[in-house]
Design a protein around this motif. Structure first.
Motif, short mmCIF file in Angstrom:
data_model
loop_
_atom_site.label_atom_id
_atom_site.label_comp_id
_atom_site.label_asym_id
_atom_site.label_seq_id
_atom_site.Cartn_x
_atom_site.Cartn_y
_atom_site.Cartn_z
N UNK A 301 23.53 -42.85 45.59
CA UNK A 301 24.01 -41.63 44.94
C UNK A 301 23.28 -41.47 43.60
N UNK A 302 22.55 -40.37 43.43
CA UNK A 302 21.81 -40.09 42.21
C UNK A 302 22.22 -38.73 41.68
N UNK A 303 22.82 -38.72 40.48
CA UNK A 303 23.30 -37.47 39.87
C UNK A 303 24.18 -36.66 40.81
N UNK A 304 25.04 -37.38 41.53
CA UNK A 304 25.98 -36.72 42.42
C UNK A 304 25.41 -36.29 43.75
N UNK A 305 24.15 -36.64 44.02
CA UNK A 305 23.51 -36.25 45.29
C UNK A 305 23.13 -37.49 46.08
N UNK A 306 23.22 -37.37 47.42
CA UNK A 306 22.78 -38.46 48.29
C UNK A 306 21.26 -38.47 48.36
N UNK A 307 20.68 -39.63 48.08
CA UNK A 307 19.24 -39.83 48.17
C UNK A 307 18.99 -41.01 49.10
N UNK A 308 17.98 -40.87 49.96
CA UNK A 308 17.69 -41.91 50.95
C UNK A 308 16.34 -42.56 50.59
N UNK A 309 16.40 -43.83 50.20
CA UNK A 309 15.21 -44.56 49.79
C UNK A 309 14.61 -45.30 50.97
N UNK A 310 13.30 -45.22 51.07
CA UNK A 310 12.58 -45.95 52.12
C UNK A 310 11.86 -47.11 51.44
N UNK A 311 12.26 -48.34 51.77
CA UNK A 311 11.72 -49.51 51.10
C UNK A 311 11.27 -50.58 52.09
N UNK A 312 10.21 -51.27 51.71
CA UNK A 312 9.77 -52.45 52.45
C UNK A 312 10.16 -53.68 51.65
N UNK A 313 10.71 -54.68 52.35
CA UNK A 313 11.09 -55.90 51.66
C UNK A 313 12.43 -56.41 52.12
N UNK A 314 12.97 -57.42 51.40
CA UNK A 314 12.45 -57.99 50.15
C UNK A 314 11.14 -58.77 50.35
N UNK A 315 10.36 -58.84 49.26
CA UNK A 315 9.04 -59.46 49.29
C UNK A 315 9.06 -60.67 48.38
N UNK A 316 8.41 -61.72 48.81
CA UNK A 316 8.53 -63.02 48.13
C UNK A 316 7.82 -63.07 46.78
N UNK A 317 6.68 -62.42 46.62
CA UNK A 317 5.89 -62.60 45.40
C UNK A 317 5.23 -61.28 44.98
N UNK A 318 4.74 -61.26 43.74
CA UNK A 318 4.04 -60.09 43.24
C UNK A 318 2.75 -59.86 44.02
N UNK A 319 2.06 -60.95 44.33
CA UNK A 319 0.80 -60.82 45.07
C UNK A 319 1.02 -60.21 46.45
N UNK A 320 2.08 -60.64 47.12
CA UNK A 320 2.39 -60.07 48.44
C UNK A 320 2.82 -58.62 48.31
N UNK A 321 3.55 -58.30 47.24
CA UNK A 321 3.97 -56.92 47.01
C UNK A 321 2.76 -56.02 46.80
N UNK A 322 1.75 -56.53 46.10
CA UNK A 322 0.52 -55.76 45.90
C UNK A 322 -0.14 -55.42 47.23
N UNK A 323 -0.15 -56.38 48.15
CA UNK A 323 -0.77 -56.14 49.46
C UNK A 323 0.03 -55.10 50.25
N UNK A 324 1.35 -55.22 50.23
CA UNK A 324 2.18 -54.22 50.91
C UNK A 324 1.99 -52.84 50.30
N UNK A 325 1.95 -52.79 48.98
CA UNK A 325 1.78 -51.50 48.30
C UNK A 325 0.47 -50.84 48.69
N UNK A 326 -0.60 -51.62 48.74
CA UNK A 326 -1.89 -51.06 49.12
C UNK A 326 -1.85 -50.49 50.54
N UNK A 327 -1.16 -51.18 51.45
CA UNK A 327 -1.05 -50.69 52.83
C UNK A 327 -0.25 -49.40 52.90
#
Length: 341
Positions: A301-327
């Motif tokens: 809920x954001x400012x009274x509105x439903x928002x749907x977040x699309x997320x990958x994870x949880x991710x173990x490390x910053x380095x792995x997060x960088x690889x996922x982000x690039x993809x």
């Protein structure tokens, strides 16, 4: 012989005392000037800097839009920059000093104050944001070397942080710089040499002279009685009129360099591809990214509105997060970012 020495000492004593008093006075003046200069630097920052928001700009194919966002509060990954940029001009005209407590941000107003919390060890530091960056995907803040040292990030290079702008203090800095005229991209009227042919500035036009003559009233006209001038009340104040016209407020207490210790907390890293107001759009994005990694749609809920977040994870490390982000970016989502929860 002894008497002569005593006489010489007696005559020299006033001069010695006068020299001592003058030396103390000069020392006190020098110390006072130093303290005043130091206090001014802490309050307004290094000379030469201006207040700047700036126009939208592009770096490495990505567009950024600076804005006066005094509600900014984000989590993500911070990095730091040091010797390679030491002594160079910052985005608002100050000089970068890696030993000062400063930071770079892509869109916040410059300069502003922000609280940066290292979520891994609980340390919080007030930093002065006076530069643009970091222009690396997956980073929300670039700290000076000294800021990274105080937060415990220097050895690691990156860290999980929360960045919160200090609204009152940042507005106060902006107001002071605007009053001094230290504002970037201010509109200035052109000088006479810049005026094109067949163009006249209003100030250059000849001014007609108007003569004033008292005329007698026409026959039979009634003359209104003359009003006696009334004494006007004058308020005498030492405060300049511009400052007296608005309510005075005490200066904000937070200063760059203030470090506090809080409790560390467990965090998880995600790559957020986007946040959607429509569930179907979020679901389609999730399906497209299923081959990249573990992906899920989470409502919030954001400012009274439903928002749907699309997320990958949880991710173990910053380095792995960088690889996922690039993809994710290469899959067609250039606004994807790394978040910490």
């Amino acid at each position: 012989m002894v008497l002569g020495s005593a006489t010489v000492l007696s005559s020299a004593l006033p001069r010695l005392l006068l020299s001592f008093v003058l030396a103390l006075g000069l020392s006190a003046c020098a110390e006072t000037n130093f303290l005043l200069h130091t206090a001014k630097k802490m309050r307004d920052g290094p000379p030469g800097g201006v207040y700047k928001v700036g126009e939208p700009y592009q770096m490495n194919g990505v567009w950024y839009t600076p804005v006066e966002d005094y509600g900014y509060d984000e989590t993500g990954i911070a990095s730091w920059y040091g010797a390679d940029f030491h002594g160079r001009a910052t985005a608002n005209g100050e000089t970068y000093d890696m030993n000062e407590v400063t930071a770079a941000h892509k869109t916040l107003p410059l300069p502003s104050l922000a609280r940066v919390t290292n979520l891994e060890n609980g340390r919080s530091l007030i930093v002065r944001v006076n530069d643009r960056g970091p222009f690396v995907a997956g980073r929300i803040l670039d700290l000076s070397r000294r800021s990274a040292q105080l937060l415990g990030l220097e050895g690691k290079g990156t860290g999980r942080v929360r960045v919160q702008i200090l609204a009152e203090e940042s507005r106060e800095i902006a107001e002071r710089l605007k009053e001094r005229g230290a504002v970037a991209n201010a509109r200035v009227l052109p000088g006479p040499e810049a005026v094109k042919d067949k163009t006249l500035m209003v100030a250059q036009l000849p001014k007609a002279e108007v003569a004033r003559e008292e005329l007698a009233p026409p026959p039979g006209a009634k003359i209104a009685p003359q009003l006696k001038p009334t004494a006007s009340r004058v308020v005498v104040t030492d405060t300049p009129l511009r400052e007296a016209s608005r309510p005075q407020r005490p200066p904000a207490a937070a200063k760059a360099g203030m470090l506090t210790q809080g409790a560390a907390r467990a965090t998880r890293i995600y790559v957020q591809a986007g946040a959607f107001g429509n569930f179907d759009n979020a679901h389609k994005t999730s399906a497209r990214l299923a081959g990249v990694g573990p992906v899920a749609v989470s409502p919030v809920l954001v400012n009274g509105r439903d928002v749907f977040r699309v997320r990958l994870g949880p991710i173990a490390s910053v380095e792995e997060a960088d690889r996922f982000l690039d993809s994710v970016i290469r899959s067609g989502y250039p606004d994807a970012r790394v978040v910490v929860d």
